[in-house]
Write an enzyme that holds these catalytic residues in place. Structure first.
Site, PDB file in Angstrom:
ATOM      1  N   PRO A  56       0.839  -1.204   0.000  1.00 16.97           N
ATOM      2  CA  PRO A  56       0.000   0.000   0.000  1.00 16.97           C
ATOM      3  C   PRO A  56       0.870   1.249   0.000  1.00 16.97           C
ATOM      4  O   PRO A  56       0.785   2.066   0.894  1.00 16.97           O
ATOM      5  CB  PRO A  56      -0.801  -0.139   1.288  1.00 16.97           C
ATOM      6  CG  PRO A  56       0.080  -0.930   2.207  1.00 16.97           C
ATOM      7  CD  PRO A  56       0.924  -1.823   1.331  1.00 16.97           C
ATOM      8  N   CYS A  57       1.683   1.389  -0.987  1.00 11.99           N
ATOM      9  CA  CYS A  57       2.596   2.530  -1.013  1.00 11.99           C
ATOM     10  C   CYS A  57       1.833   3.837  -1.066  1.00 11.99           C
ATOM     11  O   CYS A  57       2.354   4.893  -0.754  1.00 11.99           O
ATOM     12  CB  CYS A  57       3.561   2.404  -2.173  1.00 11.99           C
ATOM     13  SG  CYS A  57       2.923   1.423  -3.516  1.00 11.99           S
ATOM     14  N   HIS A  58       0.587   3.791  -1.444  1.00  7.83           N
ATOM     15  CA  HIS A  58      -0.193   5.036  -1.515  1.00  7.83           C
ATOM     16  C   HIS A  58      -0.508   5.548  -0.119  1.00  7.83           C
ATOM     17  O   HIS A  58      -0.944   6.660   0.061  1.00  7.83           O
ATOM     18  CB  HIS A  58      -1.475   4.785  -2.300  1.00  7.83           C
ATOM     19  CG  HIS A  58      -2.292   3.662  -1.773  1.00  7.83           C
ATOM     20  ND1 HIS A  58      -2.141   2.364  -2.212  1.00  7.83           N
ATOM     21  CD2 HIS A  58      -3.251   3.645  -0.822  1.00  7.83           C
ATOM     22  CE1 HIS A  58      -3.005   1.611  -1.548  1.00  7.83           C
ATOM     23  NE2 HIS A  58      -3.672   2.354  -0.698  1.00  7.83           N
TER      24      HIS A  58
END
Length: 105
Positions: A56-58
DNA sequence: ATGGTGACAAAGA
DNA sequence: ATCTTTGCCACCA
Protein backbone atom coordinates in the site's frame (compact mmCIF):
# COMPACT_ATOMS: atom_id res chain seq x y z
CA UNK A 1 15.26 -10.53 13.54
CA UNK A 2 16.34 -11.65 10.28
CA UNK A 3 18.71 -9.01 9.12
CA UNK A 4 17.20 -8.11 5.83
CA UNK A 5 19.62 -7.68 3.05
CA UNK A 6 18.61 -4.15 2.39
CA UNK A 7 16.78 -1.42 4.15
CA UNK A 8 14.29 -1.55 1.30
CA UNK A 9 12.92 -4.86 2.45
CA UNK A 10 12.47 -3.52 5.93
CA UNK A 11 10.68 -0.50 4.61
CA UNK A 12 8.30 -2.62 2.58
CA UNK A 13 7.73 -4.78 5.61
CA UNK A 14 6.54 -1.81 7.63
CA UNK A 15 4.65 -0.20 4.79
CA UNK A 16 2.62 -3.39 4.50
CA UNK A 17 1.57 -2.98 8.12
CA UNK A 18 -0.09 0.36 7.64
CA UNK A 19 -3.76 -0.13 8.53
CA UNK A 20 -6.40 0.71 5.97
CA UNK A 21 -7.63 4.26 6.24
CA UNK A 22 -4.37 5.43 7.79
CA UNK A 23 -1.19 6.90 6.42
CA UNK A 24 2.39 7.14 7.56
CA UNK A 25 5.38 9.27 6.73
CA UNK A 26 8.78 8.42 5.34
CA UNK A 27 10.48 9.93 8.35
CA UNK A 28 8.36 7.83 10.70
CA UNK A 29 9.34 4.64 8.93
CA UNK A 30 12.97 5.65 8.77
CA UNK A 31 12.88 6.30 12.49
CA UNK A 32 11.28 2.95 13.17
CA UNK A 33 14.12 1.34 11.28
CA UNK A 34 16.69 3.10 13.38
CA UNK A 35 17.78 5.49 10.67
CA UNK A 36 15.99 8.77 11.31
CA UNK A 37 17.94 10.47 8.58
CA UNK A 38 17.10 7.94 5.95
CA UNK A 39 13.74 9.42 5.10
CA UNK A 40 14.88 9.92 1.54
CA UNK A 41 16.00 6.37 1.25
CA UNK A 42 12.58 5.24 2.43
CA UNK A 43 10.96 7.25 -0.31
CA UNK A 44 13.31 5.65 -2.73
CA UNK A 45 12.28 2.24 -1.49
CA UNK A 46 8.67 3.07 -2.20
CA UNK A 47 9.55 4.11 -5.68
CA UNK A 48 11.32 0.82 -6.22
CA UNK A 49 8.55 -1.13 -4.51
CA UNK A 50 7.14 -3.79 -6.81
CA UNK A 51 3.44 -3.24 -7.23
CA UNK A 52 2.74 -6.94 -7.47
CA UNK A 53 3.76 -7.25 -3.83
CA UNK A 54 0.52 -5.55 -2.89
CA UNK A 55 2.30 -2.85 -0.97
CA UNK A 56 0.00 0.00 0.00
CA UNK A 57 2.60 2.53 -1.01
CA UNK A 58 -0.19 5.04 -1.51
CA UNK A 59 -0.53 5.13 2.27
CA UNK A 60 3.01 6.34 2.65
CA UNK A 61 3.34 10.08 2.27
CA UNK A 62 5.63 12.81 3.51
CA UNK A 63 5.23 14.54 6.84
CA UNK A 64 3.71 17.59 5.18
CA UNK A 65 0.70 15.55 4.14
CA UNK A 66 1.59 15.96 0.50
CA UNK A 67 1.15 12.94 -1.76
CA UNK A 68 3.71 11.63 -4.20
CA UNK A 69 3.84 12.86 -7.80
CA UNK A 70 0.60 12.19 -9.63
CA UNK A 71 2.18 10.23 -12.42
CA UNK A 72 3.77 7.88 -9.91
CA UNK A 73 0.68 5.72 -9.62
CA UNK A 74 -0.09 5.71 -13.27
CA UNK A 75 -2.31 8.73 -13.43
CA UNK A 76 -3.25 12.07 -11.87
CA UNK A 77 -5.30 11.86 -8.70
CA UNK A 78 -4.99 8.09 -8.54
CA UNK A 79 -3.33 8.02 -5.15
CA UNK A 80 -5.83 10.45 -3.75
CA UNK A 81 -8.70 8.32 -4.98
CA UNK A 82 -7.21 5.27 -3.36
CA UNK A 83 -6.88 7.00 -0.02
CA UNK A 84 -10.34 8.47 -0.20
CA UNK A 85 -11.63 4.99 -0.92
CA UNK A 86 -10.15 3.91 2.38
CA UNK A 87 -11.73 6.72 4.31
CA UNK A 88 -8.83 9.14 4.39
CA UNK A 89 -9.88 12.76 4.44
CA UNK A 90 -8.18 15.64 2.70
CA UNK A 91 -8.09 19.30 3.53
CA UNK A 92 -8.87 22.12 1.18
CA UNK A 93 -5.31 22.19 0.01
CA UNK A 94 -5.46 18.60 -1.10
CA UNK A 95 -3.33 17.38 1.75
CA UNK A 96 -4.05 14.44 4.01
CA UNK A 97 -5.38 15.24 7.44
CA UNK A 98 -2.35 14.04 9.38
CA UNK A 99 -3.92 14.74 12.76
CA UNK A 100 -6.55 12.20 11.87
CA UNK A 101 -4.85 9.51 9.84
CA UNK A 102 -1.20 9.65 10.80
CA UNK A 103 -0.10 6.18 11.84
CA UNK A 104 3.32 5.39 13.23
CA UNK A 105 4.81 1.89 13.56
C1' DA B 1 35.65 1.85 -3.19
C1' DT B 2 33.70 6.26 -5.23
C1' DG B 3 30.15 9.06 -7.32
C1' DG B 4 25.56 10.28 -8.44
C1' DT B 5 20.81 10.15 -7.32
C1' DG B 6 16.31 10.61 -4.91
C1' DA B 7 7.98 9.31 -3.57
C1' DC B 8 12.23 13.48 2.47
C1' DA B 9 12.81 16.88 6.55
C1' DA B 10 13.94 21.10 8.80
C1' DA B 11 15.32 25.82 8.88
C1' DG B 12 15.65 30.50 7.06
C1' DA B 13 14.02 34.64 4.39
C1' DA C 1 1.78 31.45 5.23
C1' DT C 2 4.86 29.96 1.06
C1' DC C 3 9.14 29.10 -1.33
C1' DT C 4 14.03 27.97 -1.50
C1' DT C 5 18.20 25.87 0.13
C1' DT C 6 20.96 22.45 2.89
C1' DG C 7 21.78 17.99 5.09
C1' DC C 8 21.19 13.12 5.66
C1' DC C 9 21.31 8.15 4.31
C1' DA C 10 21.18 4.09 1.52
C1' DC C 11 21.20 1.77 -3.20
C1' DC C 12 23.12 1.08 -8.10
C1' DA C 13 26.82 1.12 -11.79
Amino acid sequence: MRPTDTLFERVWSIAAKVPRGKVTTYGAIARALGSPGAARTVGWAMRAAPVRSGLPCHRVINVTGELSPEDTFGGPGVQRSLLESEGVTFDVQGRVDMKRHLWIP
